[in-house]
Design a protein around this motif. Structure first.
Motif, PDB file in Angstrom:
ATOM      1  N   ALA A   1       2.920  10.593 -10.742  1.00 42.50           N
ATOM      2  CA  ALA A   1       3.427   9.842 -10.861  1.00 42.50           C
ATOM      3  C   ALA A   1       1.404   9.383 -10.131  1.00 42.50           C
ATOM      4  CB  ALA A   1       3.911   9.719  -9.045  1.00 42.50           C
ATOM      5  N   LEU A   2       0.936  10.225 -10.489  1.00 40.29           N
ATOM      6  CA  LEU A   2      -0.469   9.743 -10.213  1.00 40.29           C
ATOM      7  C   LEU A   2      -1.047   8.284 -11.697  1.00 40.29           C
ATOM      8  CD1 LEU A   2      -2.609  12.632  -8.697  1.00 40.29           C
ATOM      9  CD2 LEU A   2      -1.909  10.171  -7.622  1.00 40.29           C
ATOM     10  N   PRO A   3      -0.819   9.552 -13.126  1.00 37.09           N
ATOM     11  CA  PRO A   3      -0.582   8.063 -14.173  1.00 37.09           C
ATOM     12  C   PRO A   3       0.312   7.190 -14.019  1.00 37.09           C
ATOM     13  CG  PRO A   3      -0.361  10.190 -15.165  1.00 37.09           C
ATOM     14  CD  PRO A   3       0.168  10.159 -13.148  1.00 37.09           C
ATOM     15  N   LEU A   4       1.120   6.486 -13.197  1.00 34.49           N
ATOM     16  CA  LEU A   4       1.580   5.685 -13.130  1.00 34.49           C
ATOM     17  C   LEU A   4       0.948   4.530 -11.964  1.00 34.49           C
ATOM     18  CD1 LEU A   4       5.898   6.592 -12.941  1.00 34.49           C
ATOM     19  CD2 LEU A   4       3.838   5.943 -15.221  1.00 34.49           C
ATOM     20  N   VAL A   5       0.593   5.539 -11.297  1.00 37.46           N
ATOM     21  CA  VAL A   5      -0.441   5.023 -10.023  1.00 37.46           C
ATOM     22  C   VAL A   5      -1.690   4.308 -10.566  1.00 37.46           C
ATOM     23  CG1 VAL A   5      -1.490   5.056  -7.542  1.00 37.46           C
ATOM     24  CG2 VAL A   5       0.453   6.676  -7.717  1.00 37.46           C
ATOM     25  N   ALA A   6      -2.315   4.965 -11.349  1.00 39.11           N
ATOM     26  CA  ALA A   6      -3.722   4.239 -12.741  1.00 39.11           C
ATOM     27  C   ALA A   6      -3.401   2.974 -13.024  1.00 39.11           C
ATOM     28  CB  ALA A   6      -3.987   5.831 -12.599  1.00 39.11           C
ATOM     29  N   ALA A   7      -1.840   2.812 -13.489  1.00 37.52           N
ATOM     30  CA  ALA A   7      -1.507   2.163 -14.391  1.00 37.52           C
ATOM     31  C   ALA A   7      -1.063   1.152 -13.705  1.00 37.52           C
ATOM     32  CB  ALA A   7      -0.051   2.530 -14.891  1.00 37.52           C
ATOM     33  N   ALA A   8      -0.722   0.630 -12.327  1.00 39.55           N
ATOM     34  CA  ALA A   8      -0.520  -0.323 -11.531  1.00 39.55           C
ATOM     35  C   ALA A   8      -1.819  -0.664 -11.252  1.00 39.55           C
ATOM     36  CB  ALA A   8       0.664   0.072 -10.529  1.00 39.55           C
ATOM     37  N   GLY A   9      -2.383  -0.047 -10.490  1.00 43.65           N
ATOM     38  CA  GLY A   9      -3.759  -0.454 -10.365  1.00 43.65           C
ATOM     39  C   GLY A   9      -4.413  -1.213 -11.655  1.00 43.65           C
ATOM     40  N   LEU A  10      -4.218  -1.461 -12.789  1.00 48.39           N
ATOM     41  CA  LEU A  10      -4.939  -2.402 -13.254  1.00 48.39           C
ATOM     42  C   LEU A  10      -4.119  -3.363 -13.675  1.00 48.39           C
ATOM     43  CD1 LEU A  10      -4.625  -0.202 -16.768  1.00 48.39           C
ATOM     44  CD2 LEU A  10      -6.654  -0.239 -15.229  1.00 48.39           C
ATOM     45  N   LEU A  11      -3.589  -3.683 -13.213  1.00 41.09           N
ATOM     46  CA  LEU A  11      -2.827  -5.365 -12.115  1.00 41.09           C
ATOM     47  C   LEU A  11      -3.671  -6.063 -11.458  1.00 41.09           C
ATOM     48  CD1 LEU A  11       0.956  -4.551 -11.838  1.00 41.09           C
ATOM     49  CD2 LEU A  11      -0.167  -5.541 -13.852  1.00 41.09           C
ATOM     50  N   PRO A  12      -4.131  -6.718 -12.066  1.00 41.45           N
ATOM     51  CA  PRO A  12      -5.462  -7.877 -11.399  1.00 41.45           C
ATOM     52  C   PRO A  12      -4.960  -8.091  -9.932  1.00 41.45           C
ATOM     53  CG  PRO A  12      -4.908  -9.170 -13.261  1.00 41.45           C
ATOM     54  CD  PRO A  12      -3.431  -7.451 -13.069  1.00 41.45           C
ATOM     55  N   VAL A  13      -3.274  -8.058  -9.419  1.00 40.11           N
ATOM     56  CA  VAL A  13      -3.378  -8.331  -8.176  1.00 40.11           C
ATOM     57  C   VAL A  13      -3.770  -7.570  -6.860  1.00 40.11           C
ATOM     58  CG1 VAL A  13      -0.829  -7.749  -8.037  1.00 40.11           C
ATOM     59  CG2 VAL A  13      -1.563  -9.485  -6.749  1.00 40.11           C
ATOM     60  N   ALA A  14      -3.992  -6.302  -7.917  1.00 37.78           N
ATOM     61  CA  ALA A  14      -4.417  -4.364  -7.106  1.00 37.78           C
ATOM     62  C   ALA A  14      -5.417  -4.475  -6.779  1.00 37.78           C
ATOM     63  CB  ALA A  14      -4.126  -3.813  -8.114  1.00 37.78           C
ATOM     64  N   ARG A  15      -7.086  -5.670  -6.976  1.00 38.05           N
ATOM     65  CA  ARG A  15      -7.498  -5.320  -6.321  1.00 38.05           C
ATOM     66  C   ARG A  15      -8.164  -6.092  -4.636  1.00 38.05           C
ATOM     67  NH1 ARG A  15     -13.642  -7.040  -8.150  1.00 38.05           N
ATOM     68  NH2 ARG A  15     -12.700  -9.316  -8.536  1.00 38.05           N
ATOM     69  N   SER A  16      -7.051  -7.683  -4.953  1.00 37.25           N
ATOM     70  CA  SER A  16      -6.695  -8.235  -3.465  1.00 37.25           C
ATOM     71  C   SER A  16      -5.480  -7.527  -2.515  1.00 37.25           C
ATOM     72  CB  SER A  16      -5.276  -9.074  -3.780  1.00 37.25           C
ATOM     73  OG  SER A  16      -6.343 -10.351  -4.882  1.00 37.25           O
ATOM     74  N   LEU A  17      -4.478  -6.435  -3.472  1.00 40.51           N
ATOM     75  CA  LEU A  17      -4.187  -5.713  -2.152  1.00 40.51           C
ATOM     76  C   LEU A  17      -5.123  -4.514  -1.123  1.00 40.51           C
ATOM     77  CD1 LEU A  17      -1.403  -4.829  -0.750  1.00 40.51           C
ATOM     78  CD2 LEU A  17      -1.077  -2.675  -2.565  1.00 40.51           C
ATOM     79  N   GLU A  18      -5.487  -3.653  -2.839  1.00 45.01           N
ATOM     80  CA  GLU A  18      -6.779  -3.109  -1.762  1.00 45.01           C
ATOM     81  C   GLU A  18      -7.874  -3.191  -1.342  1.00 45.01           C
ATOM     82  OE1 GLU A  18      -6.465  -0.056  -2.089  1.00 45.01           O
ATOM     83  OE2 GLU A  18      -4.213  -0.016  -2.587  1.00 45.01           O
ATOM     84  N   GLY A  19      -7.821  -4.609  -1.684  1.00 49.08           N
ATOM     85  CA  GLY A  19      -9.236  -5.013  -0.990  1.00 49.08           C
ATOM     86  C   GLY A  19      -9.396  -5.351   0.705  1.00 49.08           C
ATOM     87  N   ALA A  20      -7.885  -5.598   0.760  1.00 51.68           N
ATOM     88  CA  ALA A  20      -8.032  -6.539   2.083  1.00 51.68           C
ATOM     89  C   ALA A  20      -7.612  -5.345   2.625  1.00 51.68           C
ATOM     90  CB  ALA A  20      -6.748  -7.277   1.568  1.00 51.68           C
ATOM     91  N   ILE A  21      -6.982  -4.365   2.286  1.00 47.67           N
ATOM     92  CA  ILE A  21      -6.141  -3.136   2.743  1.00 47.67           C
ATOM     93  C   ILE A  21      -7.774  -2.467   3.358  1.00 47.67           C
ATOM     94  CG2 ILE A  21      -5.203  -0.735   3.494  1.00 47.67           C
ATOM     95  CD1 ILE A  21      -3.046  -2.397   1.328  1.00 47.67           C
ATOM     96  N   ALA A  22      -8.780  -2.079   2.448  1.00 48.84           N
ATOM     97  CA  ALA A  22      -9.462  -1.660   2.983  1.00 48.84           C
ATOM     98  C   ALA A  22     -10.815  -2.415   3.531  1.00 48.84           C
ATOM     99  CB  ALA A  22     -10.628  -1.220   1.479  1.00 48.84           C
ATOM    100  N   ARG A  23     -10.820  -3.196   3.506  1.00 42.93           N
ATOM    101  CA  ARG A  23     -11.828  -4.255   4.987  1.00 42.93           C
ATOM    102  C   ARG A  23     -11.255  -4.460   5.856  1.00 42.93           C
ATOM    103  NH1 ARG A  23     -13.661  -9.657   1.518  1.00 42.93           N
ATOM    104  NH2 ARG A  23     -14.300 -10.334   3.776  1.00 42.93           N
ATOM    105  N   THR A  24     -10.074  -3.901   6.444  1.00 41.56           N
ATOM    106  CA  THR A  24      -8.938  -3.933   7.478  1.00 41.56           C
ATOM    107  C   THR A  24      -9.257  -3.008   8.081  1.00 41.56           C
ATOM    108  OG1 THR A  24      -7.633  -6.227   6.432  1.00 41.56           O
ATOM    109  CG2 THR A  24      -7.025  -5.699   9.201  1.00 41.56           C
ATOM    110  N   LEU A  25      -8.747  -1.851   7.264  1.00 37.95           N
ATOM    111  CA  LEU A  25      -8.042  -1.129   7.707  1.00 37.95           C
ATOM    112  C   LEU A  25      -9.758   0.180   8.170  1.00 37.95           C
ATOM    113  CD1 LEU A  25      -4.555  -0.156   7.092  1.00 37.95           C
ATOM    114  CD2 LEU A  25      -5.417  -0.672   9.338  1.00 37.95           C
ATOM    115  N   CYS A  26     -10.283   0.656   6.584  1.00 38.95           N
ATOM    116  CA  CYS A  26     -11.333   1.889   6.111  1.00 38.95           C
ATOM    117  C   CYS A  26     -13.102   1.548   6.742  1.00 38.95           C
ATOM    118  CB  CYS A  26     -11.737   1.697   4.853  1.00 38.95           C
ATOM    119  SG  CYS A  26     -11.579   3.741   4.232  1.00 38.95           S
ATOM    120  N   GLY A  27     -12.704   0.315   7.241  1.00 38.94           N
ATOM    121  CA  GLY A  27     -14.239   0.021   7.777  1.00 38.94           C
ATOM    122  C   GLY A  27     -15.437  -0.474   6.478  1.00 38.94           C
TER     123      GLY A  27
END
Length: 409
Positions: free
Chosen positions: A60-86
């Motif tokens: 599953a991890l290679p599929l996750v890596a491929a999905a992370g190449l989508l431009p919108v992935a940074r929008s999602l992960e960046g918002a989550i990291a700033r809110t929950l990850c500190g």
């Protein structure tokens, strides 16, 4: 040691644990897909055996890596990291525009899913097992069926320490994993060199726009206020002795104020980024400007050479009007009713603007009280022209601007 224990269970650590569990949730669709694929292809026996799940997890991890190449992935992960990850404010919650940013986001997404999947699995499995081991000493050995707890049931005194260790295992894993992700977030989700260059360009564009608006305000409204002040002073001085001149000056004040309001609407339209409803002044409006300056009491001698025979680009015509306007405003401010000579000449693909007026004695020089000349130099530089301003040998203030006719591009 006590400080570390407190940090491992404080609010920030709990939010980071939730962030890891969210990574496990994001991993779940990929895990289900690879689990089905493993079962269909017969790579492993049984959908819920440990080796089957580990193989599906690895696939599953290679599929996750491929999905992370989508431009919108940074929008999602960046918002989550700033809110929950500190994570710090450097983390971006915007789409990744470059491949460098996409690769970084892909690596982050993979790490988030990997650590989140491990944390989620341990958080689900370890607490029930730990509770069972804590209760094992009070249970009868025969009540424990065959399985992982059967060997421990033969030595019940070892169960409580192992149970406590299993209960603490999710915290022991989530705390360092969450802290590591928070430290990696600015590097993987932060701006790339291309992002920093684009941000610097946007700041430069905003500063250039602010300077342009400042020049517009200074050249239009500032000139109008200077002219109104001179006209009002002249009208007040000659109201009793020369009523006709005072009436002319008051009419000029009215026209200047009306023109200033129009100019102000134009500049406010620029600030609001609206479609400009008021056309900016060009050299076609120069006669009215000269008349208002004459009404303020300053004789203006105007001449032109070759201007009528050429059609000037709109940008060049507007900027030339501003240069003359600023020059007349400076003459009114510093020389009062001294005569001003204005000449516009077109020769060899160049528009030359020359303005001259006597210096007021006894100073023999201009007082630098504003930013008019600075704005003029910036305006002329944008048109790839040259500007010379200063006293000449004849005791006059001389301003000369040379603008290439092709500079409107």
């Amino acid at each position: 040691m006590l400080r570390e224990l407190r940090a491992a269970v404080d609010r920030r650590a709990r939010l980071r644990w939730l962030h890891l569990l969210l990574g496990a949730a994001l991993l779940m669709p990929f895990q289900l897909l690879t689990t089905s694929a493993v079962g269909v292809t017969g790579l492993a026996d049984g959908d819920f055996r440990l080796e089957t799940q580990l193989l599906a997890f690895a696939l599953a991890l290679p599929l996750v890596a491929a999905a992370g190449l989508l431009p919108v992935a940074r929008s999602l992960e960046g918002a989550i990291a700033r809110t929950l990850c500190g994570a710090s404010e450097e983390v971006l919650a915007t789409p990744a525009d470059s491949w460098s940013a996409r690769r970084r986001t892909s690596l982050w997404f993979t790490l988030h899913a990997l650590l989140g999947g491990l944390t989620g699995a341990i958080s689900l499995a370890a607490p029930p097992a730990g509770a069972l081991l804590l209760l094992l000493p009070v249970l009868r050995p025969h009540t424990v069926g065959p399985g992982w707890a059967a060997p421990i049931a033969e030595h019940p005194w070892t169960a409580p320490p192992l149970g406590l260790a299993l209960l603490a295992l999710p915290v022991a894993l989530a705390f360092p994993a969450g802290r590591r992700l928070a430290r990696l977030a600015p590097r993987l989700l932060g701006p790339t060199p291309a992002d920093r260059l684009a941000a610097a360009q946007r700041r430069a564009d905003r500063m250039a726009e602010r300077n342009r608006v400042a020049r517009e305000l200074h050249d239009s409204v500032g000139h109008a206020l200077s002219a109104v002040g001179v006209q009002a002073a002249a009208a007040a001085r000659l109201l009793r002795t020369d009523p006709d001149f005072a009436a002319t000056a008051l009419a000029a004040i009215e026209a200047t104020a009306r023109d200033a309001v129009t100019e102000l609407d134009h500049v406010l339209g620029l600030l609001r980024e609206e479609d400009d409803r008021t056309a900016p002044h060009t050299l076609a409006d120069l006669p009215a400007l000269l008349d208002r300056t004459r009404a303020a009491g300053a004789p203006v001698d105007y001449a032109e050479d070759g201007l009528r025979a050429r059609t000037l680009p709109g940008t060049l015509s507007r900027e030339a009007y501003r240069i003359v306007q600023e020059g007349l405003g400076n003459a009114l401010k510093h020389a009062g009713d001294a005569p001003v000579h204005v000449r516009l000449t077109v020769r060899q693909e160049t528009l030359e603007i020359t303005m001259a007026n006597p210096l007021r004695p006894p100073a023999g020089r201009r007082t630098r009280t504003g930013s008019g000349l600075t704005g003029l130099r910036e305006r002329v530089a944008l048109l790839r022209g040259t500007l010379d301003a200063g006293p000449d040998d004849a005791g006059q203030w001389l301003l000369t601007a040379r603008l290439p006719l092709g500079s409107s591009a």
